[in-house]
Write an enzyme that holds these catalytic residues in place. Sequence first.
Site, PDB file in Angstrom:
ATOM      1  N   SER A  66      -6.649  -0.968  -4.966  1.00 26.86           N
ATOM      2  CA  SER A  66      -5.463  -1.609  -4.414  1.00 26.86           C
ATOM      3  C   SER A  66      -4.939  -2.677  -5.376  1.00 26.86           C
ATOM      4  O   SER A  66      -4.689  -2.402  -6.540  1.00 26.86           O
ATOM      5  CB  SER A  66      -5.792  -2.187  -3.035  1.00 26.86           C
ATOM      6  OG  SER A  66      -4.642  -2.664  -2.385  1.00 26.86           O
ATOM      7  N   HIS A 112      -2.675   2.628  -4.414  1.00 29.50           N
ATOM      8  CA  HIS A 112      -1.966   3.140  -3.246  1.00 29.50           C
ATOM      9  C   HIS A 112      -0.796   2.218  -2.954  1.00 29.50           C
ATOM     10  O   HIS A 112      -0.616   1.197  -3.616  1.00 29.50           O
ATOM     11  CB  HIS A 112      -2.895   3.289  -2.030  1.00 29.50           C
ATOM     12  CG  HIS A 112      -3.453   1.998  -1.516  1.00 29.50           C
ATOM     13  ND1 HIS A 112      -4.306   1.931  -0.435  1.00 29.50           N
ATOM     14  CD2 HIS A 112      -3.292   0.703  -1.916  1.00 29.50           C
ATOM     15  CE1 HIS A 112      -4.640   0.681  -0.215  1.00 29.50           C
ATOM     16  NE2 HIS A 112      -4.033  -0.081  -1.093  1.00 29.50           N
TER      17      HIS A 112
END
Length: 216
Positions: free
Chosen positions: A101, A126
């Site tokens: 992330s 993501h």
Amino acid sequence: MPIGVPKVPYRIPGDEEATWVDLYNVMYRERTLFLGQEIRCEITNHITGLMVYLSIEDGISDIFLFINSPGGWLISGMAIFDTMQTVTPDIYTICLGVAASMASFVLIGGEPTKRIAFPHARIMLHQPASAYYRARTPEFLLEVEELHKVREMITKVYALRTGKPFWVVSEDMERDVFMSADEAKAYGLVDIVGDEMVDEHCDTDPVWFPEMFKDW
């Protein structure tokens, strides 16, 4: 069994004898930082403050940022990234364990050619998420709009730092994409896989590593 932060002997320049100090204080003096937890305000202020201080103290010598983090807050991650682009020293980013992330966003913020992943590291990217579902309708719409702007901004940075087309990064961010160190290198998230660097420097001085480790 000892509890707390380990202590190691360290001789402060000018002193005749070494004293026992916290491990992390020694690492900071050697321009080596660690992001080993979820990215929140406290750790962000800690890392950015150290980067600024080390830049003021010595604007030439490299800074080394080791990353093993599941990610965290968007704004905090962007604050670390922006600080890395602002300070004058080059910053090595070194992934060991996982950079997921926003931690992968910090990872790509290292100086080009100086972004490293250990052989068994995992990198994940993501799209940004939000807790907008708790808000009332007007707040929901405002937050969705803001989240869309942030997503586009982050996607542009990934595209710029990896060399991938914007649409490729945008599609990949629609889901959790985990990569090995070699896959991350092929994608452009890192420049070097750790074992390649060991092979390259095994018969030479490891100039890419902090000074304190060269005699180990």
